[in-house]
Design a protein around this motif. Sequence first.
Motif, short mmCIF file in Angstrom:
data_model
loop_
_atom_site.label_atom_id
_atom_site.label_comp_id
_atom_site.label_asym_id
_atom_site.label_seq_id
_atom_site.Cartn_x
_atom_site.Cartn_y
_atom_site.Cartn_z
N PHE A 107 3.96 9.73 -5.20
CA PHE A 107 2.98 9.16 -4.13
C PHE A 107 2.79 9.94 -2.89
O PHE A 107 1.91 9.70 -2.20
CB PHE A 107 3.29 7.57 -3.89
CG PHE A 107 2.41 6.98 -5.08
CD1 PHE A 107 1.30 6.37 -4.86
CD2 PHE A 107 3.20 6.62 -6.34
CE1 PHE A 107 0.84 5.68 -5.72
CE2 PHE A 107 2.61 6.06 -7.27
CZ PHE A 107 1.29 5.31 -7.14
N VAL A 141 0.02 11.96 -1.76
CA VAL A 141 -1.20 11.66 -0.95
C VAL A 141 -1.38 12.37 0.45
O VAL A 141 -2.64 12.57 0.70
CB VAL A 141 -1.11 10.24 -0.75
CG1 VAL A 141 -2.20 9.53 0.11
CG2 VAL A 141 -1.11 9.26 -2.05
N SER A 186 -4.81 14.58 0.90
CA SER A 186 -5.84 13.79 1.84
C SER A 186 -6.23 15.02 2.93
O SER A 186 -7.36 15.13 3.25
CB SER A 186 -5.31 12.56 2.24
OG SER A 186 -4.29 12.72 3.13
N ALA A 208 -1.60 8.24 -8.03
CA ALA A 208 -1.16 8.89 -6.53
C ALA A 208 -2.49 9.84 -6.15
O ALA A 208 -2.87 9.68 -5.06
CB ALA A 208 -0.01 9.54 -6.57
N PHE A 219 -5.62 7.80 -5.27
CA PHE A 219 -5.36 7.24 -3.96
C PHE A 219 -5.73 8.54 -2.71
O PHE A 219 -6.19 8.12 -1.80
CB PHE A 219 -4.04 6.57 -3.70
CG PHE A 219 -3.98 5.84 -2.65
CD1 PHE A 219 -4.78 5.04 -2.07
CD2 PHE A 219 -2.96 6.21 -1.62
CE1 PHE A 219 -4.61 4.36 -0.86
CE2 PHE A 219 -2.79 5.48 -0.45
CZ PHE A 219 -3.69 4.61 -0.09
N GLY A 220 -4.95 9.56 -3.06
CA GLY A 220 -5.01 10.67 -2.30
C GLY A 220 -6.64 11.19 -1.89
O GLY A 220 -7.05 11.44 -0.86
N SER A 255 -6.22 10.64 8.37
CA SER A 255 -5.35 11.02 7.12
C SER A 255 -4.07 11.04 7.01
O SER A 255 -3.36 10.42 6.08
CB SER A 255 -6.27 12.24 6.22
OG SER A 255 -5.81 13.18 6.99
N GLY A 282 -2.02 7.89 5.28
CA GLY A 282 -1.62 8.14 4.21
C GLY A 282 -0.02 8.01 4.18
O GLY A 282 0.44 7.27 3.04
N VAL A 292 1.83 4.84 1.85
CA VAL A 292 2.98 5.09 0.84
C VAL A 292 4.17 4.26 1.04
O VAL A 292 4.70 3.59 0.04
CB VAL A 292 2.99 6.59 0.88
CG1 VAL A 292 4.26 6.87 -0.25
CG2 VAL A 292 2.11 7.31 0.20
#
Length: 421
Positions: A232, A235, A239, A319, A322-323, A336, A340, A344
């Motif tokens: 995760f 991300v 991003s 993951a 979501f990113g 971001s 981010g 997480v």
Amino acid sequence: MSVYKEMLLLKRDFGGLVILFVMPLVLIVTITLIQDSTFKSIHETKIPVLLVDYDTNEISKTVKQNLNQSGSFEVITKIDGHTINEAAAKDAVFKGKYQLAIIIPAKLSQDLQLKVNQNVEKILGNFGMGDTTAVQKNSKILPKEIRLYFDPATQLTFKNAVKSAIDKMISQIETQSIYATFQDQLGESDTPLFDQKSFISFKEIVPKIDNKEIVPNSVQHNVPAWALFAIFFVVVPLSINIVKEKSQGTLIRLITNPVPYAIVIFGKTATYLIICMIQFFLMVAVGVYLFPYLGLPMLDVNGKLLLMSLVAFFSGLAAIGFGILLGTIAKTQEQSAPFGATSVVILAAIGGVWVPVFAMPKIMQYVSHVSPMNWGLNAFYDVLLRNSGILEILPEIILLLLFFILTTAIAILYDKKKRAV
């Protein structure tokens, strides 16, 4: 070419690659060593306990003997060659030098025997077998208390475990005293009238595979938990790269190409999915090959690696979705990157990566069900500890896939709406 572009971006960001691969490996080794050492310290290392004995009789001797025989405690009655009293023990514990002090009050054994004698004589007197006048003349005996001093930094679970063990110990002593007193009052006999052995006992039944017990250990928790955390964590760079493309005008050039925008999303998904799977296999390799050399249990993946890889694959999709959503909504890297990383950490905290879900407050146990990390972690546990098959982990896999589809769809719709305006 979209995948190749993403690979070039990652290749040029050496620091990002270090974060993606090296940091999770350092985390899993460090935290597993710490947790395993804590586990061993509870079960193998003796905890020094101060014992102040004002009784110096049968009960205090039994308490000391049981503490020594438990294998978990080292009974200390002297500090620097001097016998400790309650004030010194209290001061030493409250300063953090010791975790626990036990104070046994004076005349505990004597007063307990007197109280038992009173009760037994009263019972026998009611049946016409004792001297009722002697019972009436007995003076009232005040209850005794064994005082416990704990280091203020001691965890509540340790306090409860110690108090429960001492309470059980004292209850057994009281029961034995009652039996012995009845034995004396009813007449001497070569054979005991009462069986003083415990009638009810406890036995833990654990699952077995091929006649081998499945005993959970720190490795079986940390490898899947921190593999999920590493997965995760993509991300953050994902991003950031999306925000970079928007701020540098690269995204506009990509959109003007005669290819669907879904191809651009697919390129990012495929690239970061490869990274997620590499992270996962590195974590598993550490658990299988490195941990035994560090004195840790080896991660047993025999017959489980395929299902674990399947869980890692769909966790990676969640993951990445979501990113992509975060990178699409964020306007700057300053938005971001911190959001981010923080999100997480929050998902990991409520998902059970750090603290088991059952140990959380009731409200947080319900909140944990919305964390995709919780879905992935439960699926890993089903495979590693519960010997589950594909059907048992299918609900978690479906949830992870739906999370990827939902977040990606929202990102695409948001981008289209923004460009239309």
